[in-house]
Design a protein around this motif. Sequence first.
Motif, PDB file in Angstrom:
ATOM      1  N   ALA A 166       0.944  -0.559   0.384  1.00  0.00           N
ATOM      2  CA  ALA A 166       0.179   0.224   0.025  1.00  0.00           C
ATOM      3  C   ALA A 166       0.963   1.134  -0.006  1.00  0.00           C
ATOM      4  O   ALA A 166       0.541   2.000  -0.468  1.00  0.00           O
ATOM      5  N   ILE A 167       2.159   1.592   0.643  1.00  0.00           N
ATOM      6  CA  ILE A 167       2.779   2.708   0.966  1.00  0.00           C
ATOM      7  C   ILE A 167       3.440   2.676  -0.504  1.00  0.00           C
ATOM      8  O   ILE A 167       3.282   3.962  -1.063  1.00  0.00           O
ATOM      9  N   LEU A 168       4.258   0.923  -0.995  1.00  0.00           N
ATOM     10  CA  LEU A 168       4.539   1.584  -2.625  1.00  0.00           C
ATOM     11  C   LEU A 168       3.507   2.562  -3.438  1.00  0.00           C
ATOM     12  O   LEU A 168       4.115   3.078  -4.336  1.00  0.00           O
ATOM     13  N   GLY A 169       2.419   1.988  -3.211  1.00  0.00           N
ATOM     14  CA  GLY A 169       1.522   2.192  -4.444  1.00  0.00           C
ATOM     15  C   GLY A 169       1.331   3.903  -3.889  1.00  0.00           C
ATOM     16  O   GLY A 169       1.224   4.931  -5.428  1.00  0.00           O
ATOM     17  N   LYS A 170       1.713   4.348  -3.312  1.00  0.00           N
ATOM     18  CA  LYS A 170       1.043   5.807  -2.746  1.00  0.00           C
ATOM     19  C   LYS A 170       2.662   6.017  -3.376  1.00  0.00           C
ATOM     20  O   LYS A 170       2.833   7.704  -3.640  1.00  0.00           O
ATOM     21  N   GLU A 171       3.426   6.409  -3.230  1.00  0.00           N
ATOM     22  CA  GLU A 171       4.996   6.645  -3.403  1.00  0.00           C
ATOM     23  C   GLU A 171       5.293   6.129  -4.975  1.00  0.00           C
ATOM     24  O   GLU A 171       7.080   7.455  -5.397  1.00  0.00           O
ATOM     25  N   ASN A 172       4.671   5.633  -5.408  1.00  0.00           N
ATOM     26  CA  ASN A 172       4.978   5.307  -6.842  1.00  0.00           C
ATOM     27  C   ASN A 172       3.814   5.511  -7.632  1.00  0.00           C
ATOM     28  O   ASN A 172       3.443   4.107  -7.852  1.00  0.00           O
ATOM     29  N   PRO A 173       2.775   6.294  -7.689  1.00  0.00           N
ATOM     30  CA  PRO A 173       2.047   6.934  -8.268  1.00  0.00           C
ATOM     31  C   PRO A 173       1.661   6.287  -9.720  1.00  0.00           C
ATOM     32  O   PRO A 173       1.547   5.662 -11.283  1.00  0.00           O
ATOM     33  N   GLN A 174       3.266   5.885 -10.276  1.00  0.00           N
ATOM     34  CA  GLN A 174       3.009   5.675 -12.038  1.00  0.00           C
ATOM     35  C   GLN A 174       3.268   4.548 -12.506  1.00  0.00           C
ATOM     36  O   GLN A 174       2.799   3.648 -13.260  1.00  0.00           O
ATOM     37  N   PHE A 175       3.363   3.609 -11.123  1.00  0.00           N
ATOM     38  CA  PHE A 175       3.219   1.951 -10.609  1.00  0.00           C
ATOM     39  C   PHE A 175       1.399   1.232 -10.330  1.00  0.00           C
ATOM     40  O   PHE A 175       1.133   2.233  -9.733  1.00  0.00           O
ATOM     41  N   HIS A 176       1.166   0.202 -10.708  1.00  0.00           N
ATOM     42  CA  HIS A 176       0.373  -0.021  -9.869  1.00  0.00           C
ATOM     43  C   HIS A 176       0.668  -1.521  -9.392  1.00  0.00           C
ATOM     44  O   HIS A 176       1.402  -2.408  -9.638  1.00  0.00           O
TER      45      HIS A 176
END
Length: 236
Positions: A166-176
């Motif tokens: 979930a944190i990775l998703g917030k930090e990297n909006p260019q990916f899913h």
Amino acid sequence: MTTDQKTALITGASKGLGFALAENLARKGWKLLINARDARQLLSAKNFLQRFTEVVAISGDVRDEIHLWQLAEALAQHQWKVDLVVNNASTLGVSPLQPLLSHPVDNLHLVFHTNLIAPVSLLQKVQSYLKDGATIVNVSSDAGAEAYEKWGAYGGSKAGLDHLTAILGKENPQFHFYAFDPGDMRTDMHQAAFPGEDISDRPTPTEYAVPAILHLVKGTLPNGRYTPQLLKLQQA
């Protein structure tokens, strides 16, 4: 090979869910970079999969930083950009499962490193090879969402992986970024969790888990935690 051919990096791809997904993608023409700890099983998987597509297979433990760099190096050497990363490699821990206060501490380190730290370490090393809009699927478990006795090590590592996803998703909006809980499956790991029991009633990975991941690969759903049941509802 066409220039628009898609590429996937799948860990733990010599058997079980990882191999079932790799086979499905291979038959669709995806190029594959796969790993597993057992070199002989991985070679057998590669020999089968390369009947359908281009496959690079590198055996090793995802806890080994050199091995993770080898995966990144392979992408560089082949000039591949990745559409999909599936962090599937996992370890259950001791079998039979043990209560947390009896669980060997050295094995706790092994479980948490394999299931929680290694997926992030791999992404750090291959991030420059990810295409914009790439999909990352971190394979989780219902043990990460429910408090099951004797599942503390494995469940705790998967709960942590859910949160980091979930944190990775917030930090990297260019990916899913998706945490995916496949549910019970007829695999070697599930058998190890229930030694001596008949698990033939559990579905194979190809029945529900693989089709659900293929739905996530489209990258049209919001970042989050998904199960095959939830994805079936999403498609309804």
